[in-house]
Design a protein around this motif. Structure first.
Motif, PDB file in Angstrom:
ATOM      1  N   TYR A   1      -7.746 -16.679  -1.757  1.00 28.08           N
ATOM      2  CA  TYR A   1      -9.055 -16.665  -2.418  1.00 28.08           C
ATOM      3  C   TYR A   1      -9.309 -15.266  -2.994  1.00 28.08           C
ATOM      4  O   TYR A   1      -9.564 -14.310  -2.260  1.00 28.08           O
ATOM      5  N   ALA A   2      -9.219 -15.144  -4.312  1.00 25.86           N
ATOM      6  CA  ALA A   2      -9.230 -13.843  -4.987  1.00 25.86           C
ATOM      7  C   ALA A   2     -10.485 -13.028  -4.700  1.00 25.86           C
ATOM      8  O   ALA A   2     -10.405 -11.811  -4.493  1.00 25.86           O
ATOM      9  N   GLU A   3     -11.641 -13.647  -4.702  1.00 31.97           N
ATOM     10  CA  GLU A   3     -12.875 -12.886  -4.488  1.00 31.97           C
ATOM     11  C   GLU A   3     -12.936 -12.326  -3.069  1.00 31.97           C
ATOM     12  O   GLU A   3     -13.445 -11.224  -2.847  1.00 31.97           O
ATOM     13  N   ALA A   4     -12.391 -13.051  -2.100  1.00 34.98           N
ATOM     14  CA  ALA A   4     -12.320 -12.534  -0.732  1.00 34.98           C
ATOM     15  C   ALA A   4     -11.335 -11.371  -0.667  1.00 34.98           C
ATOM     16  O   ALA A   4     -11.586 -10.371   0.019  1.00 34.98           O
ATOM     17  N   GLN A   5     -10.223 -11.469  -1.369  1.00 37.35           N
ATOM     18  CA  GLN A   5      -9.253 -10.377  -1.422  1.00 37.35           C
ATOM     19  C   GLN A   5      -9.903  -9.127  -2.012  1.00 37.35           C
ATOM     20  O   GLN A   5      -9.748  -8.020  -1.492  1.00 37.35           O
TER      21      GLN A   5
ATOM     22  N   TRP B   1      -5.111  -5.197  -1.194  1.00 37.76           N
ATOM     23  CA  TRP B   1      -6.010  -6.345  -1.387  1.00 37.76           C
ATOM     24  C   TRP B   1      -6.434  -6.471  -2.844  1.00 37.76           C
ATOM     25  O   TRP B   1      -6.492  -7.575  -3.386  1.00 37.76           O
ATOM     26  N   TYR B   2      -6.733  -5.344  -3.486  1.00 42.41           N
ATOM     27  CA  TYR B   2      -7.082  -5.395  -4.906  1.00 42.41           C
ATOM     28  C   TYR B   2      -5.932  -5.996  -5.713  1.00 42.41           C
ATOM     29  O   TYR B   2      -6.147  -6.793  -6.620  1.00 42.41           O
ATOM     30  N   GLN B   3      -4.718  -5.592  -5.374  1.00 48.82           N
ATOM     31  CA  GLN B   3      -3.567  -6.059  -6.138  1.00 48.82           C
ATOM     32  C   GLN B   3      -3.400  -7.570  -6.030  1.00 48.82           C
ATOM     33  O   GLN B   3      -3.083  -8.239  -7.015  1.00 48.82           O
ATOM     34  N   LYS B   4      -3.650  -8.123  -4.843  1.00 43.64           N
ATOM     35  CA  LYS B   4      -3.539  -9.576  -4.677  1.00 43.64           C
ATOM     36  C   LYS B   4      -4.555 -10.291  -5.558  1.00 43.64           C
ATOM     37  O   LYS B   4      -4.236 -11.291  -6.200  1.00 43.64           O
ATOM     38  N   ALA B   5      -5.783  -9.768  -5.584  1.00 46.48           N
ATOM     39  CA  ALA B   5      -6.820 -10.385  -6.422  1.00 46.48           C
ATOM     40  C   ALA B   5      -6.529 -10.142  -7.903  1.00 46.48           C
ATOM     41  O   ALA B   5      -6.721 -11.037  -8.730  1.00 46.48           O
ATOM     42  N   ALA B   6      -6.058  -8.958  -8.233  1.00 48.13           N
ATOM     43  CA  ALA B   6      -5.781  -8.602  -9.631  1.00 48.13           C
ATOM     44  C   ALA B   6      -4.693  -9.481 -10.215  1.00 48.13           C
ATOM     45  O   ALA B   6      -4.755  -9.859 -11.385  1.00 48.13           O
ATOM     46  N   LYS B   7      -3.710  -9.833  -9.407  1.00 52.43           N
ATOM     47  CA  LYS B   7      -2.624 -10.688  -9.887  1.00 52.43           C
ATOM     48  C   LYS B   7      -3.115 -12.100 -10.206  1.00 52.43           C
ATOM     49  O   LYS B   7      -2.438 -12.852 -10.889  1.00 52.43           O
ATOM     50  N   GLN B   8      -4.306 -12.427  -9.714  1.00 57.66           N
ATOM     51  CA  GLN B   8      -4.937 -13.705 -10.035  1.00 57.66           C
ATOM     52  C   GLN B   8      -5.962 -13.541 -11.163  1.00 57.66           C
ATOM     53  O   GLN B   8      -6.835 -14.382 -11.341  1.00 57.66           O
TER      54      GLN B   8
ATOM     55  N   TYR C   1      -8.397 -11.401 -11.426  1.00 57.08           N
ATOM     56  CA  TYR C   1      -9.753 -11.066 -10.993  1.00 57.08           C
ATOM     57  C   TYR C   1     -10.096  -9.687 -11.563  1.00 57.08           C
ATOM     58  O   TYR C   1      -9.582  -8.668 -11.111  1.00 57.08           O
ATOM     59  N   ALA C   2     -10.954  -9.658 -12.567  1.00 63.20           N
ATOM     60  CA  ALA C   2     -11.193  -8.474 -13.392  1.00 63.20           C
ATOM     61  C   ALA C   2     -11.699  -7.265 -12.602  1.00 63.20           C
ATOM     62  O   ALA C   2     -11.278  -6.135 -12.862  1.00 63.20           O
ATOM     63  N   LYS C   3     -12.590  -7.466 -11.659  1.00 58.18           N
ATOM     64  CA  LYS C   3     -13.118  -6.329 -10.892  1.00 58.18           C
ATOM     65  C   LYS C   3     -12.009  -5.662 -10.090  1.00 58.18           C
ATOM     66  O   LYS C   3     -11.979  -4.438  -9.956  1.00 58.18           O
ATOM     67  N   ALA C   4     -11.102  -6.455  -9.555  1.00 58.37           N
ATOM     68  CA  ALA C   4      -9.971  -5.901  -8.816  1.00 58.37           C
ATOM     69  C   ALA C   4      -9.041  -5.154  -9.763  1.00 58.37           C
ATOM     70  O   ALA C   4      -8.520  -4.082  -9.425  1.00 58.37           O
ATOM     71  N   GLN C   5      -8.839  -5.691 -10.953  1.00 61.58           N
ATOM     72  CA  GLN C   5      -8.003  -5.010 -11.951  1.00 61.58           C
ATOM     73  C   GLN C   5      -8.612  -3.665 -12.321  1.00 61.58           C
ATOM     74  O   GLN C   5      -7.901  -2.654 -12.412  1.00 61.58           O
ATOM     75  N   PHE C   6      -9.922  -3.639 -12.522  1.00 66.55           N
ATOM     76  CA  PHE C   6     -10.598  -2.380 -12.835  1.00 66.55           C
ATOM     77  C   PHE C   6     -10.428  -1.388 -11.692  1.00 66.55           C
ATOM     78  O   PHE C   6     -10.103  -0.215 -11.913  1.00 66.55           O
ATOM     79  N   ASN C   7     -10.652  -1.846 -10.453  1.00 67.68           N
ATOM     80  CA  ASN C   7     -10.556  -0.935  -9.308  1.00 67.68           C
ATOM     81  C   ASN C   7      -9.141  -0.400  -9.138  1.00 67.68           C
ATOM     82  O   ASN C   7      -8.958   0.756  -8.753  1.00 67.68           O
ATOM     83  N   LEU C   8      -8.137  -1.227  -9.413  1.00 65.39           N
ATOM     84  CA  LEU C   8      -6.757  -0.738  -9.383  1.00 65.39           C
ATOM     85  C   LEU C   8      -6.552   0.339 -10.443  1.00 65.39           C
ATOM     86  O   LEU C   8      -5.914   1.371 -10.183  1.00 65.39           O
ATOM     87  N   GLY C   9      -7.067   0.107 -11.619  1.00 69.79           N
ATOM     88  CA  GLY C   9      -6.981   1.122 -12.665  1.00 69.79           C
ATOM     89  C   GLY C   9      -7.599   2.429 -12.216  1.00 69.79           C
ATOM     90  O   GLY C   9      -7.030   3.513 -12.422  1.00 69.79           O
ATOM     91  N   PHE C  10      -8.753   2.333 -11.580  1.00 71.96           N
ATOM     92  CA  PHE C  10      -9.437   3.527 -11.088  1.00 71.96           C
ATOM     93  C   PHE C  10      -8.589   4.241 -10.042  1.00 71.96           C
ATOM     94  O   PHE C  10      -8.462   5.472 -10.059  1.00 71.96           O
ATOM     95  N   MET C  11      -7.988   3.473  -9.132  1.00 74.21           N
ATOM     96  CA  MET C  11      -7.165   4.083  -8.089  1.00 74.21           C
ATOM     97  C   MET C  11      -5.975   4.826  -8.698  1.00 74.21           C
ATOM     98  O   MET C  11      -5.644   5.932  -8.262  1.00 74.21           O
ATOM     99  N   TYR C  12      -5.342   4.229  -9.702  1.00 74.22           N
ATOM    100  CA  TYR C  12      -4.223   4.904 -10.358  1.00 74.22           C
ATOM    101  C   TYR C  12      -4.693   6.125 -11.138  1.00 74.22           C
ATOM    102  O   TYR C  12      -4.020   7.160 -11.158  1.00 74.22           O
ATOM    103  N   ALA C  13      -5.826   6.037 -11.789  1.00 74.41           N
ATOM    104  CA  ALA C  13      -6.346   7.174 -12.540  1.00 74.41           C
ATOM    105  C   ALA C  13      -6.692   8.338 -11.623  1.00 74.41           C
ATOM    106  O   ALA C  13      -6.501   9.505 -11.980  1.00 74.41           O
ATOM    107  N   GLN C  14      -7.192   8.036 -10.429  1.00 68.93           N
ATOM    108  CA  GLN C  14      -7.620   9.076  -9.487  1.00 68.93           C
ATOM    109  C   GLN C  14      -6.545   9.457  -8.475  1.00 68.93           C
ATOM    110  O   GLN C  14      -6.704  10.436  -7.753  1.00 68.93           O
ATOM    111  N   GLY C  15      -5.509   8.650  -8.360  1.00 69.44           N
ATOM    112  CA  GLY C  15      -4.486   8.907  -7.354  1.00 69.44           C
ATOM    113  C   GLY C  15      -4.964   8.589  -5.950  1.00 69.44           C
ATOM    114  O   GLY C  15      -4.647   9.288  -4.997  1.00 69.44           O
TER     115      GLY C  15
END
Length: 163
Positions: free
Chosen positions: A76-80, A103-110, A112-126
């Protein structure tokens, strides 16, 4: 850069007014609990959300995490995503960017836009990963493609800075 996570979900538990309000809410909660215990992923997510936000129950992040995990393990992507937020922000768990990223990555692969954004943020910030602007741009672009305006803005900003 500070970011806020706002999770908005209307549960529809407050349909009745007056004296029947408490009885109706209690009945709805019992129905949700019963369905969650039977393995219904949507009910597990809803129960996790209720515990995380103290809606109809006392706020309890440990219970929220437990119910989110059950739904997340079933895909369930939103739970992830919400588990990612809990680990990212240290809500009821020790802050752990590596767990958040997983967890973001599991949701992002489905998609799930908010998880994709948060992954982007994590990569941008390290955060929890090696800083990687190409990965950040990729995830921001995917979030943008899914309609996440913050992803579009971040994608444009990275392009303007020529990362």
């Amino acid at each position: 850069m500070l970011r806020q996570f706002i999770i908005v979900l209307t549960l529809g538990l407050y349909a009745t007014l007056g004296n029947s309000f408490a009885a109706q809410t209690n009945q709805n909660i019992q129905t949700i609990i019963q369905k969650a215990e039977q393995g219904n992923t949507e009910a597990q997510f809803m129960l996790g959300f209720m515990y995380a936000h103290g809606q109809g129950v006392h706020q309890n992040y440990a219970q929220a995490r437990q119910w989110f995990e059950q739904a997340a393990e079933q895909g369930y992507a939103e739970a992830q995503y919400n588990l990612g937020v809990m680990y990212d922000q240290g809500l009821g768990v020790r802050q752990n960017y590596i767990q958040a990223r997983q967890w973001y990555q599991k949701a992002a692969k489905q998609s799930y836009a908010k998880a994709q954004f948060n992954l982007g943020f994590m990569y941008a910030q390290g955060q929890g990963v090696r800083q990687d602007y190409a990965q950040a741009k990729d995830w921001y672009g995917k979030a943008c493609d899914e309609g996440e305006q913050k992803g579009c803005d971040a994608y444009r900003e990275l392009n303007q800075n020529k990362y």
